[in-house]
Design an enzyme around this catalytic site. Structure first.
Site, short mmCIF file in Angstrom:
data_model
loop_
_atom_site.label_atom_id
_atom_site.label_comp_id
_atom_site.label_asym_id
_atom_site.label_seq_id
_atom_site.Cartn_x
_atom_site.Cartn_y
_atom_site.Cartn_z
N PHE A 159 1.01 -1.09 -0.51
CA PHE A 159 -0.04 -0.36 -0.15
C PHE A 159 0.75 1.27 -0.49
O PHE A 159 1.80 1.34 0.69
CB PHE A 159 -0.86 -0.19 1.62
CG PHE A 159 -2.11 -0.90 1.37
CD1 PHE A 159 -3.24 -0.49 0.67
CD2 PHE A 159 -2.03 -1.57 1.92
CE1 PHE A 159 -4.54 -1.09 0.62
CE2 PHE A 159 -3.17 -2.45 2.20
CZ PHE A 159 -4.57 -2.39 1.25
N ASP A 160 1.02 2.21 -0.61
CA ASP A 160 1.55 3.33 -0.95
C ASP A 160 0.31 4.42 0.18
O ASP A 160 -1.09 3.69 0.74
CB ASP A 160 0.66 4.18 -1.83
CG ASP A 160 1.19 6.26 -2.41
OD1 ASP A 160 2.20 6.20 -1.23
OD2 ASP A 160 0.71 6.62 -2.42
#
Length: 226
Positions: free
Chosen positions: A9-10
């Protein structure tokens, strides 16, 4: 059963909405350098990419000016900016469901690792993640390609088809493509759908619920595979 075993995940624009903290900290840095920017919306471009890149491209700063700008930015960000931030709805429940399904979760962000950990602790979601990998404070390892490469090395990934990168900006999609893993572009963050489509992510989703259905059961709610 999750469609991927390892989900990256960013942070900014994907797990949380950091607009107020980032744009006000950029505004503060610019003011210190004699540039008045009263409209915070014009600073949305700083959300996601490495600061070095955006200060240089948007304002034409040289290396010395960029270094000063980042120092000023961090003055405010460390004190206030990182906490002017909100989690997107349903993110904690998504993380919980994925982890309960045995998925390895990782944060892959261009934000310095030290700040990323503090933000995740603030939101009480740090324990969901096996790794948190960001940039170094000296600006090295800020490109998303480098970050994803580092993660797959740390996890000794043997099958890249088990991995997916999720993010809201082109840097996330391009980084995933460069490393050879799938990607999911999310339009609820700060990258436009056009920006994401130009990079041809594996999937595009518009809401966290769509993301959940795709990750947990492989179901696309309103989009075909890109």
């Amino acid at each position: 059963m999750s469609t991927y075993k390892i989900v990256l995940f960013d942070l900014d624009g994907t797990l949380s909405d950091p607009k107020v903290g980032i744009t006000k900290s950029v505004q503060y840095a610019l003011n210190k350098l004699g540039i008045n920017e009263p409209n915070l919306n014009r600073l949305d471009c700083f959300i996601g990419p490495p600061l070095q890149e955006t200060f240089s491209s948007k304002y034409g700063f040289n290396e010395h000016q960029t270094k000063l700008a980042i120092e000023f930015y961090r003055e405010r960000f460390k004190e206030k900016g990182m906490y002017e931030n909100t989690l997107y709805p349903q993110i904690p429940s998504l993380l919980s469901e994925l982890k309960n399904n045995g998925v390895i979760l990782v944060v892959a962000t261009s934000k310095p690792t030290v700040f990323s950990n503090q933000i995740l602790d603030y939101f009480t979601i740090r324990d969901y993640f096996k790794l948190v990998v960001g940039s170094n404070l000296d600006g090295t390892r800020s490109a998303k390609t480098e970050i994803i490469e580092y993660i797959v090395q740390q996890l000794n990934v043997s099958s890249y088809s088990d991995v997916v990168m999720i993010g809201d900006r082109m840097h996330d999609i391009i980084g995933a493509k460069n490393v050879g893993v799938d990607s999911i572009g999310v339009t609820y963050g700060y990258g436009s759908e056009d920006e994401l489509k130009k990079c041809t992510p594996t999937y595009i989703v518009h809401h966290v619920e769509e993301l959940r259905k795709l990750l947990v059961s492989g179901v696309m709610v309103s989009n075909e595979k890109q």
